[in-house]
Design a protein around this motif. Structure first.
Motif, short mmCIF file in Angstrom:
data_model
loop_
_atom_site.label_atom_id
_atom_site.label_comp_id
_atom_site.label_asym_id
_atom_site.label_seq_id
_atom_site.Cartn_x
_atom_site.Cartn_y
_atom_site.Cartn_z
N ASN A 86 -50.88 -41.97 25.43
CA ASN A 86 -49.67 -42.65 24.52
C ASN A 86 -50.44 -44.04 24.06
N PHE A 97 -40.88 -50.67 32.99
CA PHE A 97 -41.72 -49.59 32.50
C PHE A 97 -43.15 -50.27 32.66
N ARG A 117 -37.84 -36.08 29.99
CA ARG A 117 -37.51 -37.05 30.86
C ARG A 117 -35.94 -37.52 30.75
N HIS A 160 -42.76 -48.39 21.02
CA HIS A 160 -43.08 -47.87 22.36
C HIS A 160 -42.16 -48.28 23.55
N ARG A 201 -45.66 -47.76 34.72
CA ARG A 201 -46.92 -47.22 34.00
C ARG A 201 -48.19 -47.82 34.21
N HIS A 248 -40.11 -38.67 18.97
CA HIS A 248 -41.24 -38.86 19.78
C HIS A 248 -42.62 -38.36 18.80
N ALA A 249 -43.61 -39.06 19.22
CA ALA A 249 -44.82 -38.56 18.58
C ALA A 249 -45.51 -37.16 18.62
N HIS A 305 -48.11 -40.56 30.96
CA HIS A 305 -47.79 -39.85 29.46
C HIS A 305 -49.03 -39.76 28.69
O1 LIG Z 1 -46.30 -40.43 24.48
C1 LIG Z 1 -45.86 -41.56 23.93
O2 LIG Z 1 -46.39 -41.70 22.67
C2 LIG Z 1 -44.76 -42.40 24.19
C3 LIG Z 1 -44.20 -42.16 25.45
O3 LIG Z 1 -43.42 -41.33 25.55
C4 LIG Z 1 -44.67 -42.56 26.81
O4 LIG Z 1 -45.56 -43.36 26.72
O5 LIG Z 1 -43.92 -42.51 27.50
#
Ligand SMILES: O=C([O-])CC(=O)C(=O)O
Ligand SMILES: CC(=O)SCCNC(=O)CCNC(=O)[C@H](O)C(C)(C)COP(=O)(O)OP(=O)(O)OC[C@H]1O[C@@H](n2cnc3c(N)ncnc32)[C@H](O)[C@@H]1OP(=O)(O)O
Length: 374
Positions: free
Chosen positions: A189, A332, A269, A221, A336, A260-261, A186
């Protein structure tokens, strides 16, 4: 909300570098990995293909995928020393702290000594994270020392098999796989930016990922999926959800799993994981938690124009698969890691140390007075 500008505090709206890995809020459904729409990937690829894409820039062909998965399969087990460390971590520890320690300790016993090993380090973490989480969880909660290997074909299936000690259903394997794809990457982030800042000092992969885990842990987050679960479990019905949420908004509380930021009107999603949450609810024969979640979504949109982010329907989806709430954010991490490691590699490929400036707002220059006069 919708017309709120992407500017102001928190570096919002400022470009902090370049990436070829991801776009957020730009084209297609609003989220792409290396040019591929996330919904296309969720429908037509597996998490291992997405990991390969993020690490190598292109999707694998069948032979490359087979080789990649075979290599990950051999790296799923944990060294005995790491198992001993995990056994020392108390039952009531936060599982994100377990992930952080597991990652950091692996970096001690299998260090990345130079950047030619970056793929090796990233793939080792990818293969080992499900076992790090489940070995600790099953030891401290069920008193068993699990075998960290399974013959599950996918990492998602492997995780479910380790956690539950039995072969997962095809549907659960599929949902885990989709979930891991949705969470994989993403852009800049907070946790990924943490990893990139660390990488920019030419630090090692394990340090970058350990720092990123710390950033993901917070409820603003990654921690939001757990917080969302805690919230929806308190609601007794869709009507009760609306009443209680109105109270929360009145008290100016943040509602986890919403907003969301970067996205302004929806998180692409959400529609995907929401669909799976509904299917799982139907499979379970009890849709009440799903119905409550839908009521929350409607209420937040109608009252504040706030929409569900990726975390909100993940809460009910994971719950329906029998996953304990405290493991939501560690899952997560398992996903990630791919985005973090890919960003570390990208940062290293064109590095300058990340070191912004600050606007000073403190006292004017002054002299130290003797301690007896202060
Ligand atoms: O992008 C962001 O600030 C947070 C987010 O949705 C992610 O990390 O999946
Ligand atoms: C996978 C992920 O990490 S997705 C994010 C997961 N995090 C969460 O779900 C936590 C809840 N959400 C939030 O706290 C925020 O929406 C964040 C942290 C995601 C984004 O923060 P920001 O970029 O500062 O939000 P934004 O500028 O859009 O906020 C606009 C207004 O809506 C409010 N708002 C935003 N989200 C929420 C929320 N979930 N609940 C209540 N109010 C909210 C803000 O307080 C702000 O009000 P103000 O202008 O009166 O201060």
């Amino acid at each position: 909300m919708v017309d709120k500008k992407l500017s102001g505090a928190g570096l919002r709206g400022q470009s902090a570098g370049e990436t070829a890995l991801c776009t957020v809020g730009k084209s297609g459904s609003g989220l792409t990995y290396a040019g591929y729409d996330v919904s296309d990937l969720a429908d037509n690829a597996t998490f291992e293909e997405v990991a390969y894409l993020l690490f190598n820039g292109e999707l694998p062909n069948q032979a490359q995928l087979d080789e990649y998965k075979a290599s990950l399969l051999t790296q799923r087990d944990l060294p005995q020393a790491l198992k001993e460390v995990l056994k020392l971590i108390p039952k009531d520890a936060h599982p994100m702290d377990v992930m952080r320690t597991g990652c950091s300790f692996l970096g001690n016993i299998e260090p990345e000594t130079d950047f030619s090993q970056q793929h090796k380090a990233a793939n080792r973490l990818l293969a080992a994270f499900p076992a790090i989480m489940c070995y600790w969880y099953r030891f401290t909660h069920d008193g068993v020392e699990i075998d960290c290997t399974t013959d599950e074909d996918s990492l998602g299936g492997h995780f479910l098999a380790l956690l539950h000690g039995k072969t997962p259903s095809e549907q659960h394997r599929k949902v885990m796989d989709v979930s891991l794809i949705l969470y994989a990457e993403h852009e800049f982030n907070a946790s990924t930016f943490t990893a990139r800042v660390c990488a920019s000092t030419l630090s090692d992969m394990f340090s970058c990922v350990t720092g990123a885990i710390g950033s993901l842990r917070g409820p603003l987050h990654g921690g939001a999926n757990e917080a969302a679960m805690d919230m929806i479990q308190k609601f007794s019905s869709p009507a009760d959800a609306k009443v209680q949420m109105a109270g929360m908004l009145e008290r100016k509380e943040k509602i986890m799993g919403f907003g969301h930021a970067i996205y302004r009107e929806s998180d692409p999603r959400n529609v995907i994981i929401k669909r799976w949450s509904e299917k799982l609810a139907q499979e379970n024969g009890d849709t009440s938690l799903y119905d409550i979640s839908v009521a929350c979504e409607e209420f937040m949109w109608d009252s504040k124009k706030l929409f569900c982010n990726a975390d909100f329907f993940h809460a009910s989806a994971y719950h329906f698969m029998g996953i304990p709430t405290k493991l939501f954010t560690p899952i997560f991490v398992c996903s990630r890691l791919t985005g973090w490691a890919a960003h570390v590699m990208e940062q290293r490929s064109n590095n300058r140390i990340i070191r912004p400036s600050a606007d000073y707002v403190g006292p004017e220059p002054r002299k130290v007075s003797p301690i007896s006069q202060r």
